[in-house]
Motif scaffolding. Structure first.
Motif, PDB file in Angstrom:
ATOM      1  N   MET A   1      19.276  68.922  23.333  1.00  0.00           N
ATOM      2  CA  MET A   1      19.251  70.147  24.127  1.00  0.00           C
ATOM      3  C   MET A   1      20.671  70.698  24.255  1.00  0.00           C
ATOM      4  O   MET A   1      21.621  69.938  24.374  1.00  0.00           O
ATOM      5  N   ARG A   2      20.813  72.012  24.218  1.00  0.00           N
ATOM      6  CA  ARG A   2      22.113  72.654  24.420  1.00  0.00           C
ATOM      7  C   ARG A   2      22.131  73.221  25.832  1.00  0.00           C
ATOM      8  O   ARG A   2      21.278  74.029  26.197  1.00  0.00           O
ATOM      9  N   VAL A   3      23.115  72.792  26.624  1.00  0.00           N
ATOM     10  CA  VAL A   3      23.139  73.095  28.053  1.00  0.00           C
ATOM     11  C   VAL A   3      24.436  73.800  28.419  1.00  0.00           C
ATOM     12  O   VAL A   3      25.517  73.409  27.974  1.00  0.00           O
ATOM     13  N   LEU A   4      24.325  74.836  29.247  1.00  0.00           N
ATOM     14  CA  LEU A   4      25.486  75.500  29.823  1.00  0.00           C
ATOM     15  C   LEU A   4      25.702  74.966  31.228  1.00  0.00           C
ATOM     16  O   LEU A   4      24.785  74.991  32.056  1.00  0.00           O
ATOM     17  N   VAL A   5      26.913  74.481  31.502  1.00  0.00           N
ATOM     18  CA  VAL A   5      27.271  73.980  32.828  1.00  0.00           C
ATOM     19  C   VAL A   5      28.259  74.955  33.445  1.00  0.00           C
ATOM     20  O   VAL A   5      29.387  75.093  32.956  1.00  0.00           O
ATOM     21  N   THR A   6      27.850  75.640  34.498  1.00  0.00           N
ATOM     22  CA  THR A   6      28.785  76.517  35.204  1.00  0.00           C
ATOM     23  C   THR A   6      29.549  75.683  36.227  1.00  0.00           C
ATOM     24  O   THR A   6      28.976  74.830  36.899  1.00  0.00           O
ATOM     25  N   GLY A   7      30.851  75.915  36.341  1.00  0.00           N
ATOM     26  CA  GLY A   7      31.657  75.098  37.241  1.00  0.00           C
ATOM     27  C   GLY A   7      31.902  73.702  36.698  1.00  0.00           C
ATOM     28  O   GLY A   7      32.134  72.763  37.457  1.00  0.00           O
ATOM     29  N   GLY A   8      31.908  73.565  35.375  1.00  0.00           N
ATOM     30  CA  GLY A   8      32.026  72.255  34.753  1.00  0.00           C
ATOM     31  C   GLY A   8      33.421  71.677  34.733  1.00  0.00           C
ATOM     32  O   GLY A   8      33.616  70.562  34.241  1.00  0.00           O
ATOM     33  N   ALA A   9      34.415  72.413  35.272  1.00  0.00           N
ATOM     34  CA  ALA A   9      35.759  71.853  35.426  1.00  0.00           C
ATOM     35  C   ALA A   9      35.975  71.334  36.844  1.00  0.00           C
ATOM     36  O   ALA A   9      37.053  70.843  37.164  1.00  0.00           O
ATOM     37  N   GLY A  10      34.960  71.453  37.676  1.00  0.00           N
ATOM     38  CA  GLY A  10      35.041  70.944  39.037  1.00  0.00           C
ATOM     39  C   GLY A  10      34.585  69.498  39.122  1.00  0.00           C
ATOM     40  O   GLY A  10      34.251  68.866  38.113  1.00  0.00           O
ATOM     41  N   TYR A  11      34.549  68.983  40.317  1.00  0.00           N
ATOM     42  CA  TYR A  11      34.248  67.567  40.549  1.00  0.00           C
ATOM     43  C   TYR A  11      32.860  67.179  40.040  1.00  0.00           C
ATOM     44  O   TYR A  11      32.715  66.438  39.063  1.00  0.00           O
ATOM     45  N   ILE A  12      31.825  67.717  40.659  1.00  0.00           N
ATOM     46  CA  ILE A  12      30.464  67.322  40.282  1.00  0.00           C
ATOM     47  C   ILE A  12      30.107  67.864  38.899  1.00  0.00           C
ATOM     48  O   ILE A  12      29.514  67.166  38.078  1.00  0.00           O
ATOM     49  N   GLY A  13      30.490  69.106  38.625  1.00  0.00           N
ATOM     50  CA  GLY A  13      30.162  69.700  37.330  1.00  0.00           C
ATOM     51  C   GLY A  13      30.732  68.924  36.162  1.00  0.00           C
ATOM     52  O   GLY A  13      30.075  68.760  35.126  1.00  0.00           O
ATOM     53  N   SER A  14      31.967  68.416  36.291  1.00  0.00           N
ATOM     54  CA  SER A  14      32.577  67.666  35.191  1.00  0.00           C
ATOM     55  C   SER A  14      31.871  66.338  34.972  1.00  0.00           C
ATOM     56  O   SER A  14      31.709  65.885  33.829  1.00  0.00           O
ATOM     57  N   VAL A  15      31.443  65.693  36.054  1.00  0.00           N
ATOM     58  CA  VAL A  15      30.706  64.428  35.914  1.00  0.00           C
ATOM     59  C   VAL A  15      29.360  64.674  35.239  1.00  0.00           C
ATOM     60  O   VAL A  15      28.953  63.923  34.339  1.00  0.00           O
ATOM     61  N   VAL A  16      28.668  65.730  35.649  1.00  0.00           N
ATOM     62  CA  VAL A  16      27.383  66.043  35.024  1.00  0.00           C
ATOM     63  C   VAL A  16      27.571  66.391  33.551  1.00  0.00           C
ATOM     64  O   VAL A  16      26.786  65.955  32.693  1.00  0.00           O
ATOM     65  N   ALA A  17      28.608  67.157  33.235  1.00  0.00           N
ATOM     66  CA  ALA A  17      28.881  67.479  31.830  1.00  0.00           C
ATOM     67  C   ALA A  17      29.128  66.207  31.019  1.00  0.00           C
ATOM     68  O   ALA A  17      28.632  66.071  29.887  1.00  0.00           O
ATOM     69  N   ALA A  18      29.877  65.265  31.589  1.00  0.00           N
ATOM     70  CA  ALA A  18      30.133  64.001  30.898  1.00  0.00           C
ATOM     71  C   ALA A  18      28.845  63.220  30.687  1.00  0.00           C
ATOM     72  O   ALA A  18      28.610  62.653  29.606  1.00  0.00           O
TER      73      ALA A  18
END
Length: 336
Positions: free
Chosen positions: A1-18
């Motif tokens: 799946m290809r997913v867009l993460v908004t706020g992915g440089a923040g705390y929770i967003g970066s963990v979810v992106a990882a």
């Protein structure tokens, strides 16, 4: 799946992106870096700097450049309650207005799946705890109100346009996932504030109120390890059903008092961490804990790291490692 993460440089967003990358998904991140950090974006993500109001339509619509997006995980938001009281307009434009622009960009690009990082603050001061999803939505500050407004918009887009949406509501997130942890220019969360004392950045931590109807007189709050929270988002992504908006509370079911948090931080860090009594803050309920029974039953979600010691230990490991990196960078930049 290809997913867009908004706020992915923040705390929770970066963990979810990882965690998305670890699960084999392709990930793009949009972040304006107003509170996030470029070095927090996981390696392997496509990074687009800018706000979602300006860049979401481009990323979702330009399939040749970015690929066909299958789903959005939406974290980009302002989230400081005192600021929301002082400057509510920032929360209506930055949280609600930007989210509506994102939903329109998704509709134009026919992206029909979204998981929204909501908040249990939408419930305000609840009549009973643990808080269940059937509790009345009556936020007591503009931050909670802005999140409730986005929840309502998701429900309407699901009803009118067939969007599959999930809102996850939770209180306090802490801990770290490898090199991804909590870094805020102005810290308002209890665990990192307490750890700042151990790191020599503060002299003491204030305990606001010591006469609440709790075991030790201090407030009790819900805490979730950020990795467990990320796993809930990945499960919710699979649960999105076209035409439906689902809401799940996430919590540990019990909660920890302010004094419990301070004591565990003392044990983990080996620092005395002075605690100074302070008057109660207006509007602080004695206990705020969210029930996760629906998430357990329907998402199959179960926290793997529910213990406060694990949460604090991972946060402390992140901060000490970050302090070491900052010290090395400072030495490298000093004139020889």
């Amino acid at each position: 799946m290809r997913v867009l993460v908004t706020g992915g440089a923040g705390y929770i967003g970066s963990v979810v992106a990882a965690r998305l990358l670890e699960a084999g998904h392709a990930v793009a991140v949009i972040d304006d870096l107003s509170t996030g950090h470029r070095d927090a974006v996981p390696d392997g993500c496509t990074f687009v700097e800018g706000c979602i109001r300006d860049r979401a339509a481009e990323v979702l619509g330009d399939v040749a450049r970015y690929g066909r997006t299958d789903a959005v995980l939406h974290f980009a938001a302002r989230s400081v309650v005192p600021e929301s009281v002082r400057r509510p307009e920032l929360y209506w434009t930055g949280n609600v207005g930007a989210s509506l622009a994102l939903l329109e960009a998704m509709r134009a690009a026919d992206v029909r799946r979204i998981v929204f990082s909501s908040t249990a603050a939408v419930y305000g001061e609840p009549e009973e705890v643990p808080i269940r999803e059937c509790a009345a939505v009556r936020p007591t500050n503009p931050y909670g109100a802005s999140k409730a407004a986005v929840d309502a918009a998701l429900a309407e887009h699901a009803r009118m346009h067939g969007l599959g949406a999930v809102s996850l509501r939770y209180f306090n997130v802490a801990g770290a996932h490898g090199r991804h942890g909590e870094r805020h220019a102005t810290e308002t969360h209890l665990i990192p504030i307490v750890l700042q004392v151990a790191r020599g950045l503060r002299d003491s931590v204030a305990v606001y109120g010591e006469d609440y109807a709790t075991a030790d007189g201090s407030c009790v709050r819900d805490y979730i390890h950020v990795t467990d929270l990320a796993d809930a988002h990945l499960r919710a992504l699979e649960y999105c059903v076209p035409g439906a908006h689902r809401v799940f509370n996430l919590g540990n079911g019990a909660g920890f008092s302010v004094r419990e948090v301070i004591e565990v931080c003392r044990e983990i860090t080996g620092h005395p961490i002075p605690a100074v009594p302070a008057p109660r803050r207006a509007g602080d309920p004695a206990v705020l804990v969210a029930s996760a029974e629906r998430a357990r039953a329907e998402l199959g979600w179960e926290p793997r790291l529910p213990e406060l010691r694990d949460i604090v230990a991972d946060a402390w490991a992140f901060h000490t490692a970050q302090d070491g990196r900052d010290e090395r960078d400072a030495r490298a930049g000093a004139p020889g």
